[in-house]
Design a protein around this motif. Structure first.
Motif, short mmCIF file in Angstrom:
data_model
loop_
_atom_site.label_atom_id
_atom_site.label_comp_id
_atom_site.label_asym_id
_atom_site.label_seq_id
_atom_site.Cartn_x
_atom_site.Cartn_y
_atom_site.Cartn_z
N PRO A 146 -8.46 1.00 6.48
CA PRO A 146 -9.74 1.30 6.20
C PRO A 146 -8.99 3.46 6.96
CG PRO A 146 -9.70 0.68 8.53
CD PRO A 146 -8.99 0.11 7.20
N PRO A 147 -9.76 4.43 6.64
CA PRO A 147 -9.14 5.81 7.11
C PRO A 147 -8.39 6.39 8.15
CG PRO A 147 -11.41 5.75 5.60
CD PRO A 147 -11.45 4.39 5.90
N HIS A 148 -9.43 5.71 9.01
CA HIS A 148 -8.65 6.26 10.58
C HIS A 148 -7.15 5.64 10.62
CE1 HIS A 148 -10.68 2.34 11.20
NE2 HIS A 148 -9.93 1.97 12.85
N GLU A 149 -7.02 4.04 10.47
CA GLU A 149 -6.07 3.44 10.13
C GLU A 149 -4.80 4.05 9.29
OE1 GLU A 149 -5.74 -1.31 10.25
OE2 GLU A 149 -8.00 -0.93 11.62
N LEU A 150 -5.17 3.89 8.07
CA LEU A 150 -4.32 4.94 7.45
C LEU A 150 -3.74 6.04 8.37
CD1 LEU A 150 -6.32 4.94 4.00
CD2 LEU A 150 -3.87 3.52 4.15
N ALA A 155 0.04 9.95 9.16
CA ALA A 155 0.04 11.07 9.05
C ALA A 155 1.29 10.50 11.27
CB ALA A 155 -0.71 11.93 9.83
N GLY A 156 0.39 10.05 11.87
CA GLY A 156 1.28 9.00 12.93
C GLY A 156 2.84 8.92 13.50
N SER A 157 2.71 8.09 11.71
CA SER A 157 4.11 7.58 12.17
C SER A 157 5.72 8.93 11.17
CB SER A 157 4.95 7.11 10.10
OG SER A 157 4.32 7.23 9.34
#
Length: 271
Positions: A146-150, A155-157
């Motif tokens: 889902p979008p929040h995990e994407l 971006a988080g990585s």
């Protein structure tokens, strides 16, 4: 009929350089001796090594394509990239791009897991001209998320790797090569300027900058296989867009992912 570009651009995708199984198989581990011979062949053929971001500038029309280009990439971030591959690359005056799984950097592997580079090794690689890119935070199939995990994975990585290395991270590689329109949009929104897929096809100056084609190098590829890649034979030219079978495979994996994630809820007691 599509016209064949004048120049094919082999983009090689390695994983581990050693004799230890990775991902529970030797298939993704190229022996050090074979790797040395392959890099010597690239040098002897007079190829011009490029980083992925350098090639991305060509694809965007911002730089000319050098003569006889080749790209060498590594996925996952195994420590033998610094210990074994880097000395070979330096000896043959070749550069590369390393795609790293951010959450694994400097962490102890699980009992059945693989080791990873640490921050000092990543900084050493960068100091010697190896581009550092992201291979996501934890290496999931991104087109099933889902979008929040994407956002967390993509971006988080990037933020995690930039904080740890002190350098800009501009390129991304999709885990397993899996991507979709939503994944590509998330990669662009996170500030990356390029991304690599797999396709097992030859790239070229008209390739997609957010789905650069690569060829997986396996343990039995050998010098002859690298020679064929450099010659531009034995592999198709990269295509734009998705093939129907790719969409079908994604639909199957998404359905399986939904079943897997829903299963624990089915066994929860009702209140």
């Amino acid at each position: 009929m599509n016209r064949q570009p004048k120049t094919v651009v082999p983009v090689l995708c390695y994983h581990s350089i050693g004799d230890v199984p990775r991902d529970s198989t030797l298939r993704w581990s190229v022996s050090p001796g074979d790797f040395d011979e392959q890099m010597a062949l690239i040098r002897d053929r007079g190829r011009t090594p490029m980083t992925v971001s350098g090639f991305a500038a060509v694809l965007r029309g911002l730089a000319p394509l050098p003569p006889r280009p080749v790209l060498i990439t590594f996925d996952d971030g195994f420590p033998d990239l610094a210990d074994t591959a880097l000395p070979v690359l330096r000896r043959h005056r070749l550069t590369a791009t390393a795609y790293v799984i951010a959450a694994r950097v400097a962490t102890a592997p699980s009992q059945d897991g693989d080791p990873s580079l640490d921050w000092d090794q990543l900084r050493e690689l960068h100091a010697h001209g190896v581009e550092i890119g992201s291979h996501s935070r934890s290496h999931p199939a991104l087109d099933c998320l889902p979008p929040h995990e994407l956002h967390h994975e993509i971006a988080g990585s990037r933020q995690w790797l930039e904080n740890g290395t002190g350098t800009s991270v501009r390129s991304f590689a999709y885990p397993y090569g899996y991507h979709s329109n939503a994944v590509r949009t998330a990669v662009r929104a996170a500030g990356y300027s390029s991304a690599c897929g797999v396709k097992n096809a030859l790239s070229h100056p008209d390739d997609d900058v957010f789905a650069i084609a690569r060829v997986l190098i396996e343990r039995d590829t050998g010098v002859a296989g690298i020679g064929a890649l450099l010659h531009g034979t034995g592999w198709p030219l990269a295509w734009r867009g998705e093939r129907l079978r790719t969409r079908g495979w994604r639909a199957y994996r998404r359905a399986r992912h939904l079943v897997h994630t829903a299963r624990p809820r089915l066994h929860q007691p009702t209140s």
